[in-house]
Design an enzyme around this catalytic site. Structure first.
Site: not given
Ligand code: 15L
Length: 273
Positions: A24, A61, A83, A145, A149, A174-175
């Protein structure tokens, strides 16, 4: 004329894009770069594409606070896509997604920058597909995960209420280039809609701390409502509907996976009887 029609189309200061070397990030670098945006790109991995005209790239980083603060200095906004972006063991998530969020928000506070935070549907993955939720519905993360978020979304709220740092939290479905299964007929966010959403999230005059669901105009998207798309001036223009015949019958066959909005993530590490 819309409320937003007279706004500039290019931010008056550079925009820092983290995760620039990811799928993305590369789409956003290419499209926002082509639109004339001054971009500071960063990632832990090298940037694989040609740099857009007004872009620079630096390996960094997210756990390196000094580097993130230096990169954000003078920026209008941080488009934070960096991330870990899939379910992983907690030990791999804690650095980039927990410490990293602190670093991003401290950098935003010092720079006076807005954050556009790439959150995820996995913050609410344990909600049933048969229900419709809004941004105030309870978090139901479906893994480490998703929980990371949620932490990011909490940092957004903390930095808004305590420091006035604005955030647009984008709970991406969902991209991908196209939906690949029946679930994605609901959750799919086209790349073009993602780019337009990020443009609006940066350019909209005042956003406070708000949530936008990142899904295109899909007929099957009956799960999510009540977000801040009108506030930022975003309308999804694409739809998964034309993929119905291609992937409409592609399901996992697992009743738990198919019952929940987070799909396969809910069963990763699952130990319930
Ligand atoms: C996400 O948050 C991931 O980054 C992506 O790889 C997909 O798994 C997506 O969610 C999804 O739920 O389809």
């Amino acid at each position: 004329m819309s409320d937003h029609a007279s706004e500039a189309t290019v931010p008056d200061r550079p925009v820092l894009l983290t995760g620039a070397s990811g799928a993305l990030g590369r789409v956003l670098a290419r499209e926002l770069g082509a639109a004339g945006w001054a971009l500071r790109l960063t990632d832990i991995a090298p940037f694989p594409d040609a740099l857009p005209a007004k872009a620079s790239f630096e390996v960094a980083d997210l756990v390196d606070r000094a580097a993130i603060e230096r990169l954000a200095d003078g920026c209008r906004a941080i488009l934070h896509l960096g991330g870990v972006s899939v379910e992983k063991p907690f030990e791999e998530i804690i650095g980039p997604n927990i410490q990293g969020l602190y670093n991003v928000y401290e950098a935003a506070r010092l720079a006076g920058a807005r954050v556009v935070f790439a959150s995820s549907n996995h913050t609410i993955g344990f909600h049933a597909r048969s229900t419709t939720i809004d941004p105030d519905s309870p978090f139901r993360p479906d893994g480490y995960y998703g929980a990371s978020k949620v932490w990011g979304e909490m940092m957004a709220r903390l930095y808004w209420h305590k420091h006035g740092v604005e955030s647009v939290i984008v709970r991406i479905g969902s991209s991908f280039p196209e939906p690949v299964d029946a679930r994605m007929l609901a959750t799919w966010l086209s790349y073009a809609d993602l780019v337009r959403l990020c443009e609006r999230a940066v350019l909209a005059p005042q956003v406070g701390c708000c949530v936008v669901w990142g899904a295109s105009n899909n007929s099957r998207m009956t799960w999510w409502e009540g977000d801040a798309r009108d506030l930022i001036g975003w309308t999804p223009l694409d739809s998964s509907d034309s993929f119905e015949a291609k992937v409409g019958d592609k399901t996992s066959g697992d009743p738990v996976v198919e019952a929940h909005q987070g799909g396969a993530y809910v069963k990763i590490g699952w130990t319930r009887a």
